[in-house]
Design a protein around this motif. Structure first.
Motif, PDB file in Angstrom:
ATOM      1  N   PRO A 174      14.792  -7.171 -13.039  1.00  0.00           N
ATOM      2  CA  PRO A 174      15.132  -6.186 -11.961  1.00  0.00           C
ATOM      3  C   PRO A 174      16.431  -6.513 -11.313  1.00  0.00           C
ATOM      4  CG  PRO A 174      13.372  -7.456 -11.460  1.00  0.00           C
ATOM      5  CD  PRO A 174      13.428  -7.811 -12.849  1.00  0.00           C
ATOM      6  N   GLU A 175      16.822  -7.707 -11.093  1.00  0.00           N
ATOM      7  CA  GLU A 175      17.863  -8.055 -10.252  1.00  0.00           C
ATOM      8  C   GLU A 175      19.349  -7.563 -11.087  1.00  0.00           C
ATOM      9  OE1 GLU A 175      17.254 -11.071 -13.237  1.00  0.00           O
ATOM     10  OE2 GLU A 175      15.726 -10.175 -11.665  1.00  0.00           O
ATOM     11  N   GLY A 176      19.134  -7.413 -12.392  1.00  0.00           N
ATOM     12  CA  GLY A 176      20.298  -7.222 -13.077  1.00  0.00           C
ATOM     13  C   GLY A 176      20.514  -5.607 -13.549  1.00  0.00           C
ATOM     14  N   GLY A 177      19.589  -4.648 -12.990  1.00  0.00           N
ATOM     15  CA  GLY A 177      19.651  -3.601 -13.607  1.00  0.00           C
ATOM     16  C   GLY A 177      19.361  -2.308 -12.514  1.00  0.00           C
ATOM     17  N   GLU A 178      19.431  -1.185 -12.774  1.00  0.00           N
ATOM     18  CA  GLU A 178      19.525  -0.056 -11.555  1.00  0.00           C
ATOM     19  C   GLU A 178      17.954   0.303 -11.466  1.00  0.00           C
ATOM     20  OE1 GLU A 178      22.182   3.211 -12.760  1.00  0.00           O
ATOM     21  OE2 GLU A 178      24.025   1.780 -12.667  1.00  0.00           O
ATOM     22  N   ASN A 179      17.474  -0.256 -10.603  1.00  0.00           N
ATOM     23  CA  ASN A 179      15.783   0.223  -9.986  1.00  0.00           C
ATOM     24  C   ASN A 179      15.897   1.102  -8.682  1.00  0.00           C
ATOM     25  OD1 ASN A 179      14.086  -1.399 -12.169  1.00  0.00           O
ATOM     26  ND2 ASN A 179      16.000  -2.829 -11.915  1.00  0.00           N
ATOM     27  N   TYR A 180      16.666   1.981  -8.394  1.00  0.00           N
ATOM     28  CA  TYR A 180      16.691   2.710  -7.301  1.00  0.00           C
ATOM     29  C   TYR A 180      15.193   2.998  -6.907  1.00  0.00           C
ATOM     30  CZ  TYR A 180      18.002   5.736  -3.605  1.00  0.00           C
ATOM     31  OH  TYR A 180      18.056   6.465  -2.342  1.00  0.00           O
ATOM     32  N   GLN A 181      14.798   3.842  -7.584  1.00  0.00           N
ATOM     33  CA  GLN A 181      13.353   4.333  -7.278  1.00  0.00           C
ATOM     34  C   GLN A 181      12.419   3.344  -6.968  1.00  0.00           C
ATOM     35  OE1 GLN A 181      12.810   8.725  -8.031  1.00  0.00           O
ATOM     36  NE2 GLN A 181      13.131   8.019 -10.236  1.00  0.00           N
ATOM     37  N   ILE A 182      12.237   2.224  -7.702  1.00  0.00           N
ATOM     38  CA  ILE A 182      11.302   1.215  -7.810  1.00  0.00           C
ATOM     39  C   ILE A 182      11.684   0.337  -6.436  1.00  0.00           C
ATOM     40  CG2 ILE A 182      10.280  -0.927  -8.675  1.00  0.00           C
ATOM     41  CD1 ILE A 182       9.477   1.482 -10.091  1.00  0.00           C
ATOM     42  N   GLU A 183      12.838   0.153  -6.221  1.00  0.00           N
ATOM     43  CA  GLU A 183      13.185  -0.458  -4.872  1.00  0.00           C
ATOM     44  C   GLU A 183      12.579   0.302  -3.448  1.00  0.00           C
ATOM     45  OE1 GLU A 183      17.268  -1.510  -5.375  1.00  0.00           O
ATOM     46  OE2 GLU A 183      17.004  -3.014  -6.819  1.00  0.00           O
ATOM     47  N   ARG A 184      13.078   1.517  -3.687  1.00  0.00           N
ATOM     48  CA  ARG A 184      12.762   2.447  -2.510  1.00  0.00           C
ATOM     49  C   ARG A 184      11.313   2.333  -2.182  1.00  0.00           C
ATOM     50  NH1 ARG A 184      17.314   1.901  -2.970  1.00  0.00           N
ATOM     51  NH2 ARG A 184      16.469  -0.230  -1.779  1.00  0.00           N
ATOM     52  N   ALA A 185      10.361   2.477  -3.593  1.00  0.00           N
ATOM     53  CA  ALA A 185       9.133   2.671  -3.448  1.00  0.00           C
ATOM     54  C   ALA A 185       8.579   1.262  -2.844  1.00  0.00           C
ATOM     55  CB  ALA A 185       8.484   2.656  -4.977  1.00  0.00           C
ATOM     56  N   MET A 186       8.877   0.257  -3.170  1.00  0.00           N
ATOM     57  CA  MET A 186       8.455  -0.838  -2.734  1.00  0.00           C
ATOM     58  C   MET A 186       8.593  -1.056  -1.293  1.00  0.00           C
ATOM     59  SD  MET A 186       6.829  -2.290  -5.284  1.00  0.00           S
ATOM     60  CE  MET A 186       6.402  -3.841  -4.364  1.00  0.00           C
ATOM     61  N   GLU A 187       9.921  -0.787  -0.977  1.00  0.00           N
ATOM     62  CA  GLU A 187      10.121  -0.643   0.590  1.00  0.00           C
ATOM     63  C   GLU A 187       9.188   0.320   1.199  1.00  0.00           C
ATOM     64  OE1 GLU A 187      14.314   0.293   0.795  1.00  0.00           O
ATOM     65  OE2 GLU A 187      14.959  -1.385   0.088  1.00  0.00           O
ATOM     66  N   ALA A 188       8.787   1.265   0.618  1.00  0.00           N
ATOM     67  CA  ALA A 188       7.901   2.327   1.272  1.00  0.00           C
ATOM     68  C   ALA A 188       6.485   1.553   1.623  1.00  0.00           C
ATOM     69  CB  ALA A 188       7.666   3.474   0.501  1.00  0.00           C
ATOM     70  N   PHE A 189       6.027   0.908   0.717  1.00  0.00           N
ATOM     71  CA  PHE A 189       4.855   0.228   0.951  1.00  0.00           C
ATOM     72  C   PHE A 189       4.961  -0.684   2.134  1.00  0.00           C
ATOM     73  CE2 PHE A 189       4.359   1.742  -3.560  1.00  0.00           C
ATOM     74  CZ  PHE A 189       3.191   2.324  -3.229  1.00  0.00           C
ATOM     75  N   GLN A 190       6.172  -1.586   2.356  1.00  0.00           N
ATOM     76  CA  GLN A 190       6.053  -2.575   3.104  1.00  0.00           C
ATOM     77  C   GLN A 190       6.336  -1.945   4.619  1.00  0.00           C
ATOM     78  OE1 GLN A 190       9.925  -4.728   1.894  1.00  0.00           O
ATOM     79  NE2 GLN A 190       8.673  -5.590   0.252  1.00  0.00           N
ATOM     80  N   THR A 191       6.842  -0.657   4.734  1.00  0.00           N
ATOM     81  CA  THR A 191       7.183  -0.189   5.975  1.00  0.00           C
ATOM     82  C   THR A 191       5.667   0.611   6.473  1.00  0.00           C
ATOM     83  OG1 THR A 191       9.430   0.647   5.238  1.00  0.00           O
ATOM     84  CG2 THR A 191       8.437   1.721   7.176  1.00  0.00           C
ATOM     85  N   GLY A 192       4.941   1.081   5.241  1.00  0.00           N
ATOM     86  CA  GLY A 192       3.691   1.651   5.802  1.00  0.00           C
ATOM     87  C   GLY A 192       2.663   0.783   6.135  1.00  0.00           C
ATOM     88  N   GLY A 193       2.652  -0.540   5.772  1.00  0.00           N
ATOM     89  CA  GLY A 193       1.489  -1.642   6.200  1.00  0.00           C
ATOM     90  C   GLY A 193       0.149  -1.074   5.836  1.00  0.00           C
ATOM     91  N   PHE A 194      -0.676  -1.463   6.752  1.00  0.00           N
ATOM     92  CA  PHE A 194      -2.130  -1.147   6.315  1.00  0.00           C
ATOM     93  C   PHE A 194      -2.533   0.390   6.740  1.00  0.00           C
ATOM     94  CE2 PHE A 194      -2.541  -5.635   6.480  1.00  0.00           C
ATOM     95  CZ  PHE A 194      -3.625  -5.874   5.290  1.00  0.00           C
ATOM     96  N   PHE A 195      -1.820   1.084   7.914  1.00  0.00           N
ATOM     97  CA  PHE A 195      -2.089   2.054   8.488  1.00  0.00           C
ATOM     98  C   PHE A 195      -1.128   3.161   8.313  1.00  0.00           C
ATOM     99  CE2 PHE A 195      -4.331  -1.192  10.927  1.00  0.00           C
ATOM    100  CZ  PHE A 195      -5.724  -1.094  10.478  1.00  0.00           C
ATOM    101  N   GLY A 196       0.002   2.952   7.692  1.00  0.00           N
ATOM    102  CA  GLY A 196       1.117   3.988   7.480  1.00  0.00           C
ATOM    103  C   GLY A 196       1.757   4.200   8.839  1.00  0.00           C
ATOM    104  N   VAL A 197       3.043   4.883   8.705  1.00  0.00           N
ATOM    105  CA  VAL A 197       3.723   5.337   9.984  1.00  0.00           C
ATOM    106  C   VAL A 197       3.433   6.709  10.256  1.00  0.00           C
ATOM    107  CG1 VAL A 197       5.776   3.877   8.743  1.00  0.00           C
ATOM    108  CG2 VAL A 197       5.539   6.464   8.219  1.00  0.00           C
ATOM    109  N   GLY A 198       2.482   7.318   9.604  1.00  0.00           N
ATOM    110  CA  GLY A 198       2.015   8.650  10.079  1.00  0.00           C
ATOM    111  C   GLY A 198       2.683   9.861   9.223  1.00  0.00           C
ATOM    112  N   PRO A 199       1.573  10.738   9.136  1.00  0.00           N
ATOM    113  CA  PRO A 199       1.745  11.780   8.172  1.00  0.00           C
ATOM    114  C   PRO A 199       3.067  12.537   8.496  1.00  0.00           C
ATOM    115  CG  PRO A 199      -0.489  12.070   8.980  1.00  0.00           C
ATOM    116  CD  PRO A 199       0.233  10.931   9.935  1.00  0.00           C
ATOM    117  N   GLY A 200       4.009  12.811   7.624  1.00  0.00           N
ATOM    118  CA  GLY A 200       5.443  13.622   7.986  1.00  0.00           C
ATOM    119  C   GLY A 200       6.391  12.648   8.624  1.00  0.00           C
ATOM    120  N   ASP A 201       6.112  11.499   8.759  1.00  0.00           N
ATOM    121  CA  ASP A 201       7.000  10.475   9.573  1.00  0.00           C
ATOM    122  C   ASP A 201       7.642   9.505   8.495  1.00  0.00           C
ATOM    123  OD1 ASP A 201       6.607  11.658  12.045  1.00  0.00           O
ATOM    124  OD2 ASP A 201       4.937  10.153  12.513  1.00  0.00           O
ATOM    125  N   GLY A 202       7.444   9.633   7.263  1.00  0.00           N
ATOM    126  CA  GLY A 202       7.818   8.716   6.224  1.00  0.00           C
ATOM    127  C   GLY A 202       9.336   8.973   6.082  1.00  0.00           C
TER     128      GLY A 202
END
Length: 373
Positions: free
Chosen positions: A226-254
């Motif tokens: 993953p460090e040597g290729g283009e993984n834009y969507q996967i990287e953004r997806a992983m960031e989304a899970f980290q941002t959301g945490g256990f309870f999320g940022v709220g409907p529509g606020d992502g």
């Protein structure tokens, strides 16, 4: 208010007391949650590509009542009519899949769709569940009467389906169809030597796909390094899970839906994780697991061999599709354009899954004295 008693002999009354109401409820919950998820994820995508903000929402909500109608109408059927319906839809889907190769538009290097006015049809979505039922019928016929070459016919149909899928090309769906077909053949009594042989063929096939299909090798390489290729969507997806945490940022606020090209389809699970949190994701996982495990649990009491094979194939396909989509979102496997059942946007996917679930509910209904067909 109309209620059904156990003495009600109407078609709907008998259906209500024989259908698996818990599985039906879980499916309805998934469909409702999917509508909410598309409502949350798709407006940002629509605005980004220059169409009406609720373009995808309107289309998805147009398909929802059709999906409900398909599930209900097919679940009313007897196993014989499920089989007949599957044969007809399978034949039509084969013809339309061939048509995609001849007259279908090429999108991102693949020919998988047909245009009917404003409606885009992906015939292979309907090919998957109906092929599982047709294969189950052939395997069951071979076991019922050795003079019927059911296994051979199922094998020939498998090669035809796989050939069409690889010509599109759609390697991911080929692997899913192959896994379902192999699981059914194994349940039908496949000998250990044949199991080893098919596993070997599968390994060779996967290696060949890596060698001969550049998009497959690219996705596998990006997954392994993953460090040597283009993984834009996967990287953004992983960031989304980290941002959301256990309870999320709220409907529509992502925010991930504003930058992910496939936020409303292949990566809608990442949107769910960011806006609703890990706990809601676990609820979704629980619903998928409940449907699959309850389905297999009910098969333990089933005496009709065709029903066992057909329902097992449909459950395997449903579970695999969910596992693959979630696995891709969580960077547990290489990227594959596969929708999350009943959650992702997509008309063909929604209606085909409705066919699958309708057939599963029909096959799992309690039938007095049910035997081989």
């Amino acid at each position: 208010m109309t209620t059904f008693t156990r003495l009600d002999r109407s078609v709907v009354g008998r259906w209500w007391w024989t259908v698996d109401r818990w599985t039906l409820l879980a499916v309805l919950l998934l469909i409702i949650m999917g509508g909410i998820m598309v409502l949350a994820a798709s407006p940002a995508v629509a605005s980004r590509i220059g169409v009406d903000s609720f373009h995808f929402v309107k289309r998805q909500f147009f398909y929802l009542p059709l999906a409900f109608a398909i599930i209900f109408s097919i679940s009313l059927m007897s196993p014989i009519w499920v089989r007949r319906t599957a044969v007809i839809v399978f034949g039509v889907s084969l013809i339309l899949t061939l048509a995609t190769l001849l007259i279908g538009p090429e999108v991102k290097g693949a020919k998988r769709w047909l245009w009917f006015g404003s409606f885009t049809l992906q015939p292979t979505e309907f090919l998957k569940p109906t092929f599982a039922v047709v294969s189950a019928w052939m395997f069951a016929q071979q076991r019922k009467n050795d003079e019927i070459p059911g296994n051979l016919i199922a094998g020939i149909l498998f090669l035809i389906v796989v050939g069409l899928l690889l010509l599109q090309p759609d390697v991911g769906m080929t692997l899913v169809v192959s896994a379902v077909w192999f699981a059914q053949f194994f349940l039908a009594g496949l000998g250990i030597m044949w199991v080893v042989l098919f596993l070997g063929v599968g390994i060779v096939g996967a290696a060949s796909a890596y060698i001969f299909f550049p998009h497959v090798s690219s996705r596998v390489d990006r997954f392994l390094k993953p460090e040597g290729g283009e993984n834009y969507q996967i990287e953004r997806a992983m960031e989304a899970f980290q941002t959301g945490g256990f309870f999320g940022v709220g409907p529509g606020d992502g925010s991930v839906k504003r930058v992910l090209p496939d936020a409303h389809t292949d990566f809608i699970f990442a949107v769910v994780g960011e806006e609703f949190g890990v706990l809601f994701c676990l609820l979704l996982l629980g619903l998928f697991a409940f449907i699959v495990l309850r389905g297999f649990g009910r098969l333990l009491e089933e005496k009709n061999f065709f029903v066992v094979l057909a329902a097992a194939g449909l459950l395997t396909q449903f579970g695999l599709q969910a596992i693959i989509n979630i696995g891709v979102n969580l960077r547990l496997m290489p990227t594959k354009g596969m929708t999350l059942p009943f959650i992702s946007y997509g008309g063909s996917s929604m209606l085909a899954l409705a066919v699958l679930m309708g057939m599963l509910l029909a096959l799992s209904r309690r039938r007095a004295g049910a035997g081989d067909i």
